[in-house]
Design a protein around this motif. Structure first.
Motif, PDB file in Angstrom:
ATOM      1  N   ARG A  85      47.395 -42.419  32.828  1.00  0.00           N
ATOM      2  CA  ARG A  85      45.943 -42.363  32.933  1.00  0.00           C
ATOM      3  C   ARG A  85      45.283 -41.827  31.670  1.00  0.00           C
ATOM      4  NH1 ARG A  85      43.221 -41.737  38.654  1.00  0.00           N
ATOM      5  NH2 ARG A  85      41.527 -41.607  37.147  1.00  0.00           N
ATOM      6  N   LYS A  86      44.064 -42.313  31.445  1.00  0.00           N
ATOM      7  CA  LYS A  86      43.242 -41.802  30.351  1.00  0.00           C
ATOM      8  C   LYS A  86      42.787 -40.378  30.682  1.00  0.00           C
ATOM      9  CE  LYS A  86      41.261 -46.431  29.689  1.00  0.00           C
ATOM     10  NZ  LYS A  86      40.036 -47.253  29.861  1.00  0.00           N
ATOM     11  N   PRO A  87      42.589 -39.538  29.683  1.00  0.00           N
ATOM     12  CA  PRO A  87      42.084 -38.188  29.963  1.00  0.00           C
ATOM     13  C   PRO A  87      40.617 -38.216  30.357  1.00  0.00           C
ATOM     14  CG  PRO A  87      42.241 -38.546  27.599  1.00  0.00           C
ATOM     15  CD  PRO A  87      42.869 -39.755  28.252  1.00  0.00           C
ATOM     16  N   ASP A  88      40.237 -37.342  31.277  1.00  0.00           N
ATOM     17  CA  ASP A  88      38.826 -37.144  31.663  1.00  0.00           C
ATOM     18  C   ASP A  88      38.147 -38.446  32.085  1.00  0.00           C
ATOM     19  OD1 ASP A  88      39.133 -34.474  31.132  1.00  0.00           O
ATOM     20  OD2 ASP A  88      38.191 -34.549  29.156  1.00  0.00           O
ATOM     21  N   PHE A  89      38.871 -39.263  32.822  1.00  0.00           N
ATOM     22  CA  PHE A  89      38.326 -40.528  33.329  1.00  0.00           C
ATOM     23  C   PHE A  89      38.512 -40.529  34.845  1.00  0.00           C
ATOM     24  CE2 PHE A  89      37.248 -44.978  32.017  1.00  0.00           C
ATOM     25  CZ  PHE A  89      37.177 -45.523  33.286  1.00  0.00           C
TER      26      PHE A  89
ATOM     27  N   ASP B 201      33.641 -41.743  32.328  1.00  0.00           N
ATOM     28  CA  ASP B 201      34.528 -41.633  31.168  1.00  0.00           C
ATOM     29  C   ASP B 201      33.988 -40.518  30.282  1.00  0.00           C
ATOM     30  OD1 ASP B 201      36.176 -41.912  29.014  1.00  0.00           O
ATOM     31  OD2 ASP B 201      35.695 -44.009  28.594  1.00  0.00           O
ATOM     32  N   ALA B 202      34.353 -39.282  30.634  1.00  0.00           N
ATOM     33  CA  ALA B 202      33.817 -38.136  29.907  1.00  0.00           C
ATOM     34  C   ALA B 202      34.361 -38.060  28.486  1.00  0.00           C
ATOM     35  CB  ALA B 202      34.142 -36.844  30.668  1.00  0.00           C
ATOM     36  N   ALA B 203      35.513 -38.654  28.243  1.00  0.00           N
ATOM     37  CA  ALA B 203      36.082 -38.637  26.898  1.00  0.00           C
ATOM     38  C   ALA B 203      35.275 -39.485  25.920  1.00  0.00           C
ATOM     39  CB  ALA B 203      37.533 -39.119  26.923  1.00  0.00           C
ATOM     40  N   ASN B 204      34.585 -40.487  26.438  1.00  0.00           N
ATOM     41  CA  ASN B 204      33.825 -41.403  25.576  1.00  0.00           C
ATOM     42  C   ASN B 204      32.343 -41.441  25.912  1.00  0.00           C
ATOM     43  OD1 ASN B 204      35.981 -42.712  23.877  1.00  0.00           O
ATOM     44  ND2 ASN B 204      36.803 -43.142  25.909  1.00  0.00           N
ATOM     45  N   ASP B 205      31.864 -40.434  26.661  1.00  0.00           N
ATOM     46  CA  ASP B 205      30.429 -40.305  26.961  1.00  0.00           C
ATOM     47  C   ASP B 205      29.857 -41.560  27.613  1.00  0.00           C
ATOM     48  OD1 ASP B 205      30.566 -37.794  25.912  1.00  0.00           O
ATOM     49  OD2 ASP B 205      29.602 -38.283  24.008  1.00  0.00           O
ATOM     50  N   ALA B 206      30.450 -41.998  28.713  1.00  0.00           N
ATOM     51  CA  ALA B 206      29.962 -43.201  29.381  1.00  0.00           C
ATOM     52  C   ALA B 206      30.103 -43.056  30.892  1.00  0.00           C
ATOM     53  CB  ALA B 206      30.726 -44.438  28.902  1.00  0.00           C
ATOM     54  N   ILE B 207      29.103 -43.541  31.607  1.00  0.00           N
ATOM     55  CA  ILE B 207      29.142 -43.640  33.065  1.00  0.00           C
ATOM     56  C   ILE B 207      28.769 -45.070  33.414  1.00  0.00           C
ATOM     57  CG2 ILE B 207      28.142 -42.853  35.249  1.00  0.00           C
ATOM     58  CD1 ILE B 207      27.546 -40.184  33.909  1.00  0.00           C
ATOM     59  N   TYR B 208      29.624 -45.730  34.181  1.00  0.00           N
ATOM     60  CA  TYR B 208      29.406 -47.142  34.489  1.00  0.00           C
ATOM     61  C   TYR B 208      29.551 -47.362  35.984  1.00  0.00           C
ATOM     62  CZ  TYR B 208      29.387 -52.178  33.694  1.00  0.00           C
ATOM     63  OH  TYR B 208      29.038 -53.499  33.685  1.00  0.00           O
ATOM     64  N   GLY B 209      28.566 -48.020  36.569  1.00  0.00           N
ATOM     65  CA  GLY B 209      28.601 -48.327  37.991  1.00  0.00           C
ATOM     66  C   GLY B 209      28.651 -49.818  38.232  1.00  0.00           C
ATOM     67  N   ALA B 210      29.601 -50.252  39.048  1.00  0.00           N
ATOM     68  CA  ALA B 210      29.726 -51.665  39.408  1.00  0.00           C
ATOM     69  C   ALA B 210      29.439 -51.829  40.892  1.00  0.00           C
ATOM     70  CB  ALA B 210      31.117 -52.194  39.077  1.00  0.00           C
ATOM     71  N   SER B 211      28.372 -52.527  41.221  1.00  0.00           N
ATOM     72  CA  SER B 211      28.026 -52.768  42.616  1.00  0.00           C
ATOM     73  C   SER B 211      28.989 -53.764  43.236  1.00  0.00           C
ATOM     74  CB  SER B 211      26.598 -53.305  42.734  1.00  0.00           C
ATOM     75  OG  SER B 211      25.652 -52.331  42.335  1.00  0.00           O
ATOM     76  N   ILE B 212      29.354 -53.495  44.481  1.00  0.00           N
ATOM     77  CA  ILE B 212      30.271 -54.358  45.221  1.00  0.00           C
ATOM     78  C   ILE B 212      29.466 -55.058  46.315  1.00  0.00           C
ATOM     79  CG2 ILE B 212      32.366 -54.443  46.620  1.00  0.00           C
ATOM     80  CD1 ILE B 212      33.074 -51.679  45.334  1.00  0.00           C
TER      81      ILE B 212
END
Length: 333
Positions: free
Chosen positions: A75-79, A103-114
């Motif tokens: 796993r990636k760190p802080d993801f 993704d705290a390591a790369n300063d990103a928050i992504y939401g995918a609607s289902i």
């Protein structure tokens, strides 16, 4: 273990965000937590059961296969992956489900609607995916999402729609661009949605109506019903995030905590939430993005596009170091 490199490159926070960090600290104290900021744990594959008796040593080929599998699951760190569900449309269901990758390591928050009509295999039979919540609660829903997408769901957050309404009211309403004219009446639910297209200030009750809207009484509206509704929900959540992460809301943390305690169920601890809040504030609202899992409608289901969904997973949702491959996914055709 040394601090990850990204901590060294994290930009200096503006004064307003430093004040908000102090507020999140106060919120954790308010909740009575001794460990104020605690990073969540990542979900790991279940370990193989220990052998009951001695077994022969692995062959070089078997050792290579075991190492390849271990590497594939690193796993990636802080993801972290978090399944956010809006629950209770007066039917006890969950028609709004968003898989959020932090993704705290790369300063990103992504939401995918289902999409709620996504085809899924649940208890061995084909159903629309929102049936999983009705059948087995958020646990079965999370397992179903994880099985289809080939990635773990680390945590779940269930938000009662009344909590959504209370949050919007607590931040003084939200200025939002309503995308279409909305004219819908359902006397059975006592639901009446009437808004003109354009930018306007919405209170909690109005906001709830806007994000629930699917089509007008005459059938017009988005032209894509649930897909259009999900896009509106995504845009509204982005607007809420921008407004919550402002200095003007410094004095409202007690209100936010009380709303959370009353209307949200989650397996994240208060310390986890404080840590995630700190990270979100450091990133800022512009780090948040949304999309919908790529799909096509063929009655009675929405079918996920396997190739496009895999590409989206690897770009935004994959918590593993290695890319997922088609064999990791289990999307019904």
């Amino acid at each position: 273990m040394s601090e990850p490199h990204h901590r060294q490159r994290r930009r200096q926070l503006p004064r307003g965000r430093l004040l908000l960090l102090a507020v999140f600290l106060a919120a954790a104290v308010f909740a009575g937590y001794h460990c104020l900021f605690r990073a969540p744990e990542q979900k790991q594959p279940d370990p193989e059961p220990l052998p009951q008796e001695e077994v022969p040593a692995l062959s070089p080929e078997e050792e290579a296969a075991a190492e390849a599998l271990r590497s594939h699951m690193e796993r990636k760190p802080d993801f972290y992956t978090i399944l956010l569900s809006g629950v209770d449309d007066h039917n006890g269901g969950s028609d709004t489900n968003i898989l959020v990758a932090v993704d705290a390591a790369n300063d990103a928050i992504y939401g995918a609607s289902i999409p709620r009509d996504t085809k899924a295999i649940i208890n061995g039979k084909a159903h629309k995916i929102n049936y999983a919540y009705n059948s087995g609660g958020v646990g079965l829903l999370a397992d179903t999402v994880s099985e289809q997408l080939g990635i773990p769901v680390d945590y779940t957050v269930q938000v009662d729609l009344r909590g959504f309404e209370a949050l919007v009211n607590a931040i003084g309403g939200v200025t939002f661009n309503v995308p279409v004219n909305m004219d819908y009446d359902d006397p059975y639910q006592d639901l009446h949605i009437h808004f003109s297209k354009g930018t306007q200030k919405l209170n909690g009750a109005d906001a709830l109506k806007v994000v629930r809207f699917r089509h007008n009484n005459d059938g017009t509206g988005y032209g894509s019903e649930d897909i259009g509704r999900m896009q509106t929900q995504q845009a509204f959540l982005k607007a809420v995030a921008k407004q919550v992460l402002t200095v003007s809301n410094l004095g409202k943390v007690d209100d936010f905590v009380k709303i959370f305690q009353s209307y949200v169920e989650t397996d994240l601890t208060v310390g986890n939430l404080a840590w995630l809040g700190k990270e979100a504030i450091a990133m800022g609202a512009d780090a948040i993005a949304f999309s919908t899992l790529p799909n096509a409608w063929k009655s009675p289901y929405i079918y996920l596009d396997q190739e496009a969904t895999l590409a989206l997973i690897n770009e935004h949702l994959n918590p593993y170091v290695e890319d997922r491959v088609p064999e990791d996914l289990n999307i019904p055709s």
